[in-house]
Design a protein around this motif. Sequence first.
Motif, PDB file in Angstrom:
ATOM      1  N   SER A   1      10.431  89.392  48.039  1.00 19.50           N
ATOM      2  CA  SER A   1       9.538  89.372  49.190  1.00 19.50           C
ATOM      3  C   SER A   1       9.036  87.950  49.411  1.00 19.50           C
ATOM      4  O   SER A   1       9.461  87.014  48.720  1.00 19.50           O
TER       5      SER A   1
ATOM      6  N   LYS B   1       5.280  86.185  49.898  1.00 17.34           N
ATOM      7  CA  LYS B   1       3.834  86.322  49.984  1.00 17.34           C
ATOM      8  C   LYS B   1       3.254  85.538  51.153  1.00 17.34           C
ATOM      9  O   LYS B   1       2.207  85.913  51.688  1.00 17.34           O
ATOM     10  N   TRP B   2       3.920  84.436  51.538  1.00 16.40           N
ATOM     11  CA  TRP B   2       3.375  83.604  52.602  1.00 16.40           C
ATOM     12  C   TRP B   2       3.645  84.156  53.998  1.00 16.40           C
ATOM     13  O   TRP B   2       3.069  83.692  54.961  1.00 16.40           O
TER      14      TRP B   2
ATOM     15  N   LYS C   1       2.931  87.187  56.115  1.00 17.87           N
ATOM     16  CA  LYS C   1       2.040  88.346  56.053  1.00 17.87           C
ATOM     17  C   LYS C   1       2.745  89.642  56.452  1.00 17.87           C
ATOM     18  O   LYS C   1       2.491  90.695  55.863  1.00 17.87           O
TER      19      LYS C   1
ATOM     20  N   TYR D   1       5.359  90.670  53.630  1.00 17.22           N
ATOM     21  CA  TYR D   1       4.661  91.084  52.409  1.00 17.22           C
ATOM     22  C   TYR D   1       3.926  92.401  52.621  1.00 17.22           C
ATOM     23  O   TYR D   1       3.923  93.269  51.741  1.00 17.22           O
ATOM     24  N   SER D   2       3.331  92.576  53.792  1.00 18.37           N
ATOM     25  CA  SER D   2       2.648  93.830  54.097  1.00 18.37           C
ATOM     26  C   SER D   2       3.642  94.986  54.145  1.00 18.37           C
ATOM     27  O   SER D   2       3.365  96.086  53.649  1.00 18.37           O
TER      28      SER D   2
ATOM     29  N   TYR E   1       4.578  95.778  50.565  1.00 20.09           N
ATOM     30  CA  TYR E   1       3.411  96.426  49.950  1.00 20.09           C
ATOM     31  C   TYR E   1       3.355  97.907  50.337  1.00 20.09           C
ATOM     32  O   TYR E   1       3.238  98.793  49.472  1.00 20.09           O
TER      33      TYR E   1
END
Length: 316
Positions: free
Chosen positions: A265, A267-268, A270, A273-274, A277
């Motif tokens: 993934s 993280k930077w 959004k 990453y969402s 998640y």
Amino acid sequence: MDNKHIFCIAELLLKVEFAPNGQNDISLLPSFEPFRVKEDNDGCLVYGNGEKCNAYINALFTLLVDDNIKPIDKTERTRIDVFDTGNGLTAVDALADGGYQFLMKDIEGHSCCMLQTNNDFTKAVCALNGTYGMRRFGLNNALMMLYAFRGSFFKTLLIHASTVRNNGYGYAFTAKSGTGKSTHTALWMQHIEGCDLMNDDNPVVRVVDGKAMIYGSPWSGKTPCYRNIKAPLAAITKIERAHENRVERVKPTIAFTIILPACSSMKWDKTVYSNTYDTVISLITVLPSVNILYCRPDEEAARVCYEAIGIKKPAT
């Protein structure tokens, strides 16, 4: 030679086109051959063996491979990070239009690939560099990243795990590099009757119609296991070395901390990453079990683990 190719990985399509410059072609992707599809006379997508491809015609993404592509001007990009993939360094730049530029190097520090994408990873271009091995490495990594990032929009995860199949169910084992994922799946295949290897490094996990499914992929690390197969996912198990063999079934909160770090993934970004998640949370709610296996690298470890997490009836 045909320069346009369609692949179906975990029942999701992707398209790759090679610019006719004589440097790059389908020979760079031998591990993708089991996943390649073509249209038959009726307009249906079929694999090389004639089997029908059960996927939507719309592709996850399209990638154009063209060595004439130039880097984005420095005034139009901002460096986000340089991260170690375990096989080399990759630099990531955010582009002014919301997309990204990735510069990939191999384990020896050679520049292999420059990948540029739009903001939702539906379209991308890349330029390759160097020897055949360098070009193959760069293109495979570009496709793996695109698949992971764009797949996040479709409840799809590319996870770092070794996966074995038994009675029609898939069992994924995660761990820090060098802990013994491949060793443990090899013990299952040696000592648990009816096992076969699905993938040894990067299988695909999807939540489809409320069920957890796991698939083979073209990315399998050092083990050449490129199988276009799928199975219901019975368990994800983290391996930790110990002096005794035992299995601990974990609660959802701990399961989340096991699965999310194993997923490819960003993280930077959004959105990506969402998406990842949310998919991990959805996966935990439908997955039969998430576990920690404390073990030695021996036959007893495989048998103890199988007795604790194995589903004995064949998958339907």
